[in-house]
Write a protein that holds these residues in place. Sequence first.
Motif, PDB file in Angstrom:
ATOM      1  N   ASP A 166     -35.527  25.662  -2.767  1.00 33.88           N
ATOM      2  CA  ASP A 166     -36.265  25.366  -3.931  1.00 33.88           C
ATOM      3  C   ASP A 166     -36.426  23.378  -3.525  1.00 33.88           C
ATOM      4  O   ASP A 166     -36.497  23.380  -4.746  1.00 33.88           O
ATOM      5  N   ASP A 183     -40.614  22.660 -16.195  1.00 38.48           N
ATOM      6  CA  ASP A 183     -39.977  22.377 -16.894  1.00 38.48           C
ATOM      7  C   ASP A 183     -40.392  21.954 -18.223  1.00 38.48           C
ATOM      8  O   ASP A 183     -39.201  21.837 -19.494  1.00 38.48           O
ATOM      9  N   SER A 225     -31.440  27.570 -11.421  1.00 42.69           N
ATOM     10  CA  SER A 225     -31.266  28.366 -10.518  1.00 42.69           C
ATOM     11  C   SER A 225     -30.585  27.862  -9.343  1.00 42.69           C
ATOM     12  O   SER A 225     -30.195  29.035  -8.937  1.00 42.69           O
ATOM     13  N   GLN A 226     -29.915  26.509  -9.405  1.00 45.87           N
ATOM     14  CA  GLN A 226     -29.042  26.318  -7.971  1.00 45.87           C
ATOM     15  C   GLN A 226     -28.003  26.575  -9.399  1.00 45.87           C
ATOM     16  O   GLN A 226     -26.548  27.110  -8.272  1.00 45.87           O
ATOM     17  N   LYS A 274     -38.255  31.585 -13.015  1.00 45.31           N
ATOM     18  CA  LYS A 274     -39.900  31.798 -13.343  1.00 45.31           C
ATOM     19  C   LYS A 274     -40.730  32.971 -13.804  1.00 45.31           C
ATOM     20  O   LYS A 274     -40.860  32.857 -15.097  1.00 45.31           O
ATOM     21  N   ARG A 292     -33.243  32.472  -6.752  1.00 48.80           N
ATOM     22  CA  ARG A 292     -34.149  31.521  -6.864  1.00 48.80           C
ATOM     23  C   ARG A 292     -35.303  31.301  -7.936  1.00 48.80           C
ATOM     24  O   ARG A 292     -35.466  32.214  -8.718  1.00 48.80           O
ATOM     25  N   LEU A 293     -35.617  29.932  -7.338  1.00 47.98           N
ATOM     26  CA  LEU A 293     -36.300  29.371  -8.463  1.00 47.98           C
ATOM     27  C   LEU A 293     -37.563  30.120  -8.849  1.00 47.98           C
ATOM     28  O   LEU A 293     -38.114  30.479  -9.701  1.00 47.98           O
ATOM     29  N   LEU A 332     -35.190  23.818 -14.511  1.00 46.45           N
ATOM     30  CA  LEU A 332     -35.120  24.853 -14.034  1.00 46.45           C
ATOM     31  C   LEU A 332     -35.056  25.019 -12.616  1.00 46.45           C
ATOM     32  O   LEU A 332     -33.822  26.122 -12.784  1.00 46.45           O
ATOM     33  N   TRP A 333     -35.251  23.948 -12.036  1.00 42.12           N
ATOM     34  CA  TRP A 333     -34.115  23.817 -10.844  1.00 42.12           C
ATOM     35  C   TRP A 333     -32.960  23.883 -10.391  1.00 42.12           C
ATOM     36  O   TRP A 333     -32.001  24.557  -9.799  1.00 42.12           O
TER      37      TRP A 333
END
Length: 526
Positions: free
Chosen positions: A358, A416, A397-398, A408, A403-404, A393-394
């Motif tokens: 992402d 963000d 997710s990592q 969401k 998955r981003l 958010l990234w």
Amino acid sequence: MTLRLPSLLFLTFFSTLGALWAQIPQVPSEMEFADLIVRINPQAKREIQLDVDALYRNPTYFKLKNDRVNLFMPIVERELRKQGAPDDLKYLVIQESGLIADAVSTSNAVGFWQFKQGTAEEVGLRVDGQIDERKNIVTSTQGAAKYLKKHQAVLDNWMTALVSYQMGLGGAKSYFGNQYSGKKVIEVDRNSHWYFKKYLAHKVAYEGQISVFASNQRLAEVQIQGPATFSTLAKRFGVSEDHLKEYNKWAVNGKVPAGSHTLFYIAAGSLPVEPAIVTTPEKKNSNTSTSSSSSAASSVYKQADSYPRISGNTTQAGKPNQIKVNDLDGVQASTATTQSQFADRVGLREKKLRKLNDLEPGARIETGKYYYTEKKKAKADVETHIVQPGETLWSISQKYGIRLASLKSKNRIRSDRELKAGMVLQLQEPRKRGEEIQIVPVKNPSSAPRTVIAQNNTPAPAQASPPPIKEEKTSSNPSYHVVNQGETLFAISRKYGITVEQLKSWNNIGSNNLISIGQKLVIFQP
């Protein structure tokens, strides 16, 4: 003005804690393990030190993990002693599971000591639809001690016996032959087995930390007669039902089956070394609802501590096909670079790398971060995550391999800008339409203990000037700074009126002060 005693003690505690984190243990040239002398050459020292540094990379998470160590370690030490196994084996349980009762590896090994079902049954552990003793700290430690002692009797060397825990007795015999049988001095170099070097890193990292700043909480052990429900037992011992479930995951169905069993729960103050036998109900004046919420909060923080979950050959984490990140193929960036260069290094097309992680076009690959080389999941292995200051958010997710877009969607958050520290995000089930996102209190990272290393690699005290920004005057909503050519941490900190150490702490920057052009730094302004 005279400083009151409680305030003085408070400041002394955190001053001492800061000094503790400032000094990462250094790998010695020679150390003892079980009945062996271990001599480590300079190249292996550097390799092991990298693992020690990684364990200390986030002081807050290290302390949370160390709290678990201090909670369970008295029982581990006791059971190893009863079985006649070396005390040093206690560091192996930290390496294997981080003392998380229901940890599961990529090879489906389960529990504190990471047993597969067949091996667990071989050492006398019960694993069925009612009980999984791999998740019981007492019985699993007994099983691990028996397993390792059995291998030591064949291999006649505790180093090879320890490695056999990872590769099995047959694998160890084939790998080592008889070259270490009866040997009492072990030379460790670049060719030594990675699993033993990883063990030495955990021993170095935790040897001086056990019992350091341990709270007065202890893991109580009481012998009970089943069948019994956690609801009934919670009332008897003055804790919440969720609390009992958290510390008794060996009870597969959430209830204690027929027979005599040891129940665990957290209690304050000193406790007997041996389990107490309880035959009559006991009542304590505890607030059940408070215990429940406290247990829930600690459970979420444990999730933050244990993710991302990294397994495999961590000494080669920068190479493809060596590690798993949250049970997915992944790799760690050893240096900051471009997406194109990193994609070439890990054998992927740049577009594919970007899609799997992402990544936005042009985003830099950052040193020490983990990146996926296979598709992330639609949901995480845990239910929720509490947003910490500086997270995006990234990054979340990592952290969990989700998955981003899925993250969401589940939380109905688009950017963000909508994130706030303390938000409880859904990682499995979507938030219901119209449902408010819960927000809980979290500490600002400026109040967390920090690791400070001087330029000459000797421990340095925390900066006295300029004074740290007070937590209550620091915004919980971050802004961002993109590093330009020629900029230093000092210059950036002056620009925003913050300290270098705050900037490093917020962005997980190591003692080398390494930043790269285009890197996006989180900033909490006063």
